[in-house]
Design a protein around this motif. Structure first.
Motif, PDB file in Angstrom:
ATOM      1  N   LYS A   3      -0.279   6.837   0.811  1.00 16.93           N
ATOM      2  CA  LYS A   3       0.367   5.539   0.611  1.00 16.93           C
ATOM      3  C   LYS A   3      -0.603   4.366   0.471  1.00 16.93           C
ATOM      4  CE  LYS A   3       4.414   7.494   1.083  1.00 16.93           C
ATOM      5  NZ  LYS A   3       5.309   7.732  -0.060  1.00 16.93           N
ATOM      6  N   LYS A   7       2.736   2.999  -6.492  1.00 19.72           N
ATOM      7  CA  LYS A   7       3.137   2.773  -7.879  1.00 19.72           C
ATOM      8  C   LYS A   7       3.244   1.283  -8.151  1.00 19.72           C
ATOM      9  CE  LYS A   7       5.706   7.054  -8.726  1.00 19.72           C
ATOM     10  NZ  LYS A   7       7.025   7.637  -9.089  1.00 19.72           N
ATOM     11  N   SER A 285       3.960  10.079  -3.432  1.00 21.30           N
ATOM     12  CA  SER A 285       5.130   9.221  -3.637  1.00 21.30           C
ATOM     13  C   SER A 285       6.383   9.854  -3.038  1.00 21.30           C
ATOM     14  CB  SER A 285       5.347   8.965  -5.130  1.00 21.30           C
ATOM     15  OG  SER A 285       5.554  10.163  -5.819  1.00 21.30           O
TER      16      SER A 285
END
Length: 285
Positions: A3, A7, A285
């Motif tokens: 993390k 994105k 993700s």
């Protein structure tokens, strides 16, 4: 590592992802600053300013079509002179991070220039290659810094910075990386076959991926560009450094799989970098 790199948001623009200033270059050493600048772009920086001696303007404008080239008067020397500090200072005020040293070269004027940039700027910076070599005789300027500074020495550079035999560093790289971080209040990325990242707070990251093919000319310049980009995008200095080392090694492993450890070059690592980042984002993700 999970993390750290997310994105991208659909509502954003190039200014959202950081302004990186890359300062370096000299006659015969244009490849270094090319690799650092291009790696910053490939890691997602919105704007990369390549700050070079004016003598290099034509060739760098051809090589780096997506970067903003900022030529600095050099009196035809092909390298920065001490007076370059005035123009450089005006440019870097708008940067989110500075990469300092790729292909810079070392002489009295450039040693003075590096020290002035560090003393007069509160902008986070990554110091690599000749930037470190310019500081080797006098590291006091780092002790007094207030901005975030990341240094990325290999064993030979660390030996000069610490005035310690390189064989001692090879025996205990974690200890000497920690020593650099504590002594000079910097994040240290001590590059080797098992790169170590340390902070003044005692944080340690030991990289566990990569291959012998990464030990090739220009590989460190690519790493500097990656870390600079991540820092400019808002990551903390320790996180930008450890994620940068990981992504660099992952791209190196992809390059080795494609080209082999013998034949791969720094440009191959650069070529695989977007795929390494895509792989990392998709995996986490």
């Amino acid at each position: 590592m999970n993390k750290l790199l997310l994105k991208r948001k659909s509502k954003s623009h190039k200014g959202t992802y950081g302004r990186v200033g890359v300062i370096g270059g000299s006659t015969g050493m244009t490849g270094s600053i090319y690799l650092t600048s291009q790696a910053s772009l490939r890691t997602g920086s919105g704007l990369v300013y390549t700050i070079i001696p004016k003598s290099l303007e034509t060739i760098m404008s051809i090589k780096l079509t997506e970067c903003i080239i900022k030529p600095i008067a050099d009196r035809g020397n092909g390298h920065f002179i001490y007076e370059s500090i005035v123009e450089i200072g005006e440019i870097i005020n708008d940067m989110d991070v500075i990469a300092l040293g790729p292909g810079l070269g070392v002489d009295k004027s450039r040693i003075g220039l590096i020290k002035k940039i560090i003393e007069n700027s509160n902008i986070p910076m990554i110091i690599d290659a000749d930037g470190l070599n310019c500081l080797a005789e006098d590291m006091k300027v780092l002790k007094n810094n207030e901005q975030d500074i990341i240094i990325t020495p290999h064993f030979g550079e660390a030996s000069r910075l610490l005035d310690v035999d390189i064989r001692d560093i090879e025996k205990d790289p974690e200890y000497y990386a920690n020593l650099l971080s504590r002594n000079y209040n910097v994040i240290t990325v001590l590059k080797s076959e098992a790169t170590v990242v340390t902070s003044p707070k005692g944080e340690i990251y030991n990289n566990e991926i990569g291959n012998a093919g990464i030990a090739t000319a220009g590989s460190g310049d690519v790493l500097t560009g990656i870390i600079s980009s991540l820092k400019g995008q808002g990551l903390g200095s320790f996180d930008a450094s450890r994620l940068g080392v990981y992504l660099h090694s992952l791209a190196g492993d992809m390059a080795a799989e494609d080209k082999g450890e013998y034949g791969m070059i720094a440009g191959d690592i650069l070529e695989k970098l977007p795929y390494a980042i895509k792989n990392h984002i998709e995996k986490n993700s």
